[in-house]
Design a protein around this motif. Structure first.
Motif, PDB file in Angstrom:
ATOM      1  N   GLU A 114      75.542  10.751  94.177  1.00 25.02           N
ATOM      2  CA  GLU A 114      75.299  12.086  94.716  1.00 25.02           C
ATOM      3  C   GLU A 114      74.029  12.622  94.068  1.00 25.02           C
ATOM      4  N   ASN A 115      73.083  13.081  94.853  1.00 23.11           N
ATOM      5  CA  ASN A 115      71.792  13.554  94.336  1.00 23.11           C
ATOM      6  C   ASN A 115      71.136  12.504  93.452  1.00 23.11           C
ATOM      7  N   GLY A 116      71.317  11.232  93.784  1.00 27.60           N
ATOM      8  CA  GLY A 116      70.728  10.160  92.996  1.00 27.60           C
ATOM      9  C   GLY A 116      71.465   9.859  91.703  1.00 27.60           C
ATOM     10  N   VAL A 117      72.631  10.482  91.503  1.00 29.69           N
ATOM     11  CA  VAL A 117      73.411  10.341  90.271  1.00 29.69           C
ATOM     12  C   VAL A 117      74.679   9.531  90.584  1.00 29.69           C
ATOM     13  N   ALA A 118      74.959   8.512  89.773  1.00 33.14           N
ATOM     14  CA  ALA A 118      76.124   7.659  90.008  1.00 33.14           C
ATOM     15  C   ALA A 118      77.424   8.456  89.893  1.00 33.14           C
ATOM     16  N   VAL A 119      78.406   8.112  90.731  1.00 36.39           N
ATOM     17  CA  VAL A 119      79.750   8.697  90.691  1.00 36.39           C
ATOM     18  C   VAL A 119      80.726   7.592  90.284  1.00 36.39           C
ATOM     19  N   TRP A 120      81.404   7.816  89.142  1.00 32.98           N
ATOM     20  CA  TRP A 120      82.377   6.852  88.625  1.00 32.98           C
ATOM     21  C   TRP A 120      83.775   7.409  88.862  1.00 32.98           C
ATOM     22  N   GLY A 121      84.573   6.708  89.660  1.00 32.75           N
ATOM     23  CA  GLY A 121      85.876   7.207  90.077  1.00 32.75           C
ATOM     24  C   GLY A 121      86.928   7.068  88.988  1.00 32.75           C
ATOM     25  N   PRO A 122      88.166   7.414  89.325  1.00 33.64           N
ATOM     26  CA  PRO A 122      88.604   7.821  90.660  1.00 33.64           C
ATOM     27  C   PRO A 122      88.195   9.247  91.013  1.00 33.64           C
ATOM     28  N   VAL A 123      87.988   9.459  92.313  1.00 33.49           N
ATOM     29  CA  VAL A 123      87.642  10.771  92.843  1.00 33.49           C
ATOM     30  C   VAL A 123      88.649  11.146  93.922  1.00 33.49           C
ATOM     31  N   ASP A 124      89.178  12.363  93.818  1.00 34.13           N
ATOM     32  CA  ASP A 124      90.077  12.899  94.842  1.00 34.13           C
ATOM     33  C   ASP A 124      89.760  14.383  94.963  1.00 34.13           C
ATOM     34  N   GLU A 125      88.743  14.693  95.770  1.00 39.83           N
ATOM     35  CA  GLU A 125      88.219  16.060  95.863  1.00 39.83           C
ATOM     36  C   GLU A 125      89.245  17.001  96.489  1.00 39.83           C
ATOM     37  N   PRO A 126      89.280  18.258  96.045  1.00 37.82           N
ATOM     38  CA  PRO A 126      88.388  18.851  95.049  1.00 37.82           C
ATOM     39  C   PRO A 126      88.941  18.822  93.619  1.00 37.82           C
ATOM     40  N   GLY A 166      76.755  10.259  86.463  1.00 48.99           N
ATOM     41  CA  GLY A 166      75.635   9.818  85.655  1.00 48.99           C
ATOM     42  C   GLY A 166      75.968   8.550  84.882  1.00 48.99           C
ATOM     43  N   THR A 167      74.925   7.898  84.366  1.00 46.46           N
ATOM     44  CA  THR A 167      75.132   6.637  83.653  1.00 46.46           C
ATOM     45  C   THR A 167      74.519   6.704  82.249  1.00 46.46           C
ATOM     46  N   HIS A 168      73.232   6.885  82.149  1.00 46.61           N
ATOM     47  CA  HIS A 168      72.638   7.023  80.809  1.00 46.61           C
ATOM     48  C   HIS A 168      73.107   8.338  80.167  1.00 46.61           C
ATOM     49  N   VAL A 169      73.046   9.414  80.944  1.00 44.71           N
ATOM     50  CA  VAL A 169      73.664  10.678  80.546  1.00 44.71           C
ATOM     51  C   VAL A 169      74.850  10.880  81.479  1.00 44.71           C
ATOM     52  N   ALA A 170      76.069  10.847  80.940  1.00 44.37           N
ATOM     53  CA  ALA A 170      77.271  10.914  81.763  1.00 44.37           C
ATOM     54  C   ALA A 170      78.060  12.180  81.449  1.00 44.37           C
ATOM     55  N   VAL A 171      78.508  12.858  82.487  1.00 44.77           N
ATOM     56  CA  VAL A 171      79.322  14.066  82.340  1.00 44.77           C
ATOM     57  C   VAL A 171      80.663  13.833  83.036  1.00 44.77           C
ATOM     58  N   ASP A 172      81.753  14.027  82.292  1.00 45.64           N
ATOM     59  CA  ASP A 172      83.084  13.939  82.897  1.00 45.64           C
ATOM     60  C   ASP A 172      83.394  15.278  83.557  1.00 45.64           C
ATOM     61  N   TYR A 173      83.256  15.310  84.882  1.00 41.83           N
ATOM     62  CA  TYR A 173      83.461  16.563  85.618  1.00 41.83           C
ATOM     63  C   TYR A 173      84.889  17.074  85.489  1.00 41.83           C
ATOM     64  N   ALA A 207      77.854  20.656  85.236  1.00 47.06           N
ATOM     65  CA  ALA A 207      76.505  20.303  84.820  1.00 47.06           C
ATOM     66  C   ALA A 207      76.209  18.881  85.269  1.00 47.06           C
ATOM     67  N   GLU A 208      75.365  18.773  86.290  1.00 51.11           N
ATOM     68  CA  GLU A 208      75.005  17.445  86.799  1.00 51.11           C
ATOM     69  C   GLU A 208      73.810  16.903  86.005  1.00 51.11           C
ATOM     70  N   PRO A 209      73.874  15.639  85.533  1.00 50.21           N
ATOM     71  CA  PRO A 209      72.734  15.058  84.821  1.00 50.21           C
ATOM     72  C   PRO A 209      71.674  14.558  85.813  1.00 50.21           C
ATOM     73  N   THR A 210      71.206  15.493  86.611  1.00 47.50           N
ATOM     74  CA  THR A 210      70.323  15.188  87.745  1.00 47.50           C
ATOM     75  C   THR A 210      69.067  14.430  87.329  1.00 47.50           C
ATOM     76  N   HIS A 211      68.531  14.808  86.177  1.00 52.68           N
ATOM     77  CA  HIS A 211      67.264  14.219  85.728  1.00 52.68           C
ATOM     78  C   HIS A 211      67.495  13.363  84.487  1.00 52.68           C
ATOM     79  N   GLU A 212      68.531  12.531  84.516  1.00 53.04           N
ATOM     80  CA  GLU A 212      68.901  11.734  83.337  1.00 53.04           C
ATOM     81  C   GLU A 212      67.784  10.784  82.920  1.00 53.04           C
ATOM     82  N   ALA A 213      66.907  10.422  83.845  1.00 51.00           N
ATOM     83  CA  ALA A 213      65.800   9.521  83.500  1.00 51.00           C
ATOM     84  C   ALA A 213      64.833  10.165  82.503  1.00 51.00           C
ATOM     85  N   GLN A 214      64.856  11.514  82.406  1.00 51.98           N
ATOM     86  CA  GLN A 214      63.957  12.221  81.482  1.00 51.98           C
ATOM     87  C   GLN A 214      64.520  12.304  80.056  1.00 51.98           C
ATOM     88  N   CYS A 215      65.774  11.901  79.877  1.00 49.78           N
ATOM     89  CA  CYS A 215      66.466  12.084  78.595  1.00 49.78           C
ATOM     90  C   CYS A 215      65.708  11.403  77.456  1.00 49.78           C
TER      91      CYS A 215
END
Ligand code: SF4
Ligand code: F3S
Length: 103
Positions: free
Chosen positions: A16-28, A35-42, A75-83
């Motif tokens: 999503e927005n170029g950021v990896a999604v690691w499941g499981p996901v069951d919205e909402p 994220g991968t390099h910078v990962a946030v557990d939503y 908080a989405e790690p949208t620009h994790e490549a800049q970390c």
């Protein structure tokens, strides 16, 4: 706290927005880790905002997550490549929702 081994314990189910999604996901209610390099557990993030305020290179952006039991934005790690691996976000998050793979 976020599982630092999430790349082994979870599967990437999308992007999503170029950021990896690691499941499981069951919205909402269940949103997984983003994220991968910078990962946030939503599913842990309570939208404290310290990571957005403190990141020196503005890696994070708010995304709306209406209906999630912990918070209605994350908080989405949208620009994790800049970390730059300063680890500040990891230290300031009150619920330990962030993992940075500094190698
Ligand atoms: Fe930003 Fe530092 Fe966290 Fe990287 S480790 S996302 S540079 S606060
Ligand atoms: Fe969420 Fe922690 Fe940032 S609660 S907004 S990941 S400081």
């Amino acid at each position: 706290a976020i599982d630092p081994q999430f790349q082994e314990s979870r599967e990437q189910v999308g992007e999503e927005n170029g950021v990896a999604v690691w499941g499981p996901v069951d919205e909402p209610e269940e949103l997984g880790i983003r994220g991968t390099h910078v990962a946030v557990d939503y599913d842990l993030c309570i939208a404290d905002g310290a990571c957005l305020e403190d990141c020196p290179v503005d890696v994070f952006e708010w995304v709306d997550t209406p209906g999630h039991p912990e918070s209605e934005r994350k908080a989405e790690p949208t620009h994790e490549a800049q970390c730059i691996d300063c680890m500040l976000c990891v230290d300031v998050c009150p619920v330990d929702a962030i993992d940075v793979d500094a190698g």
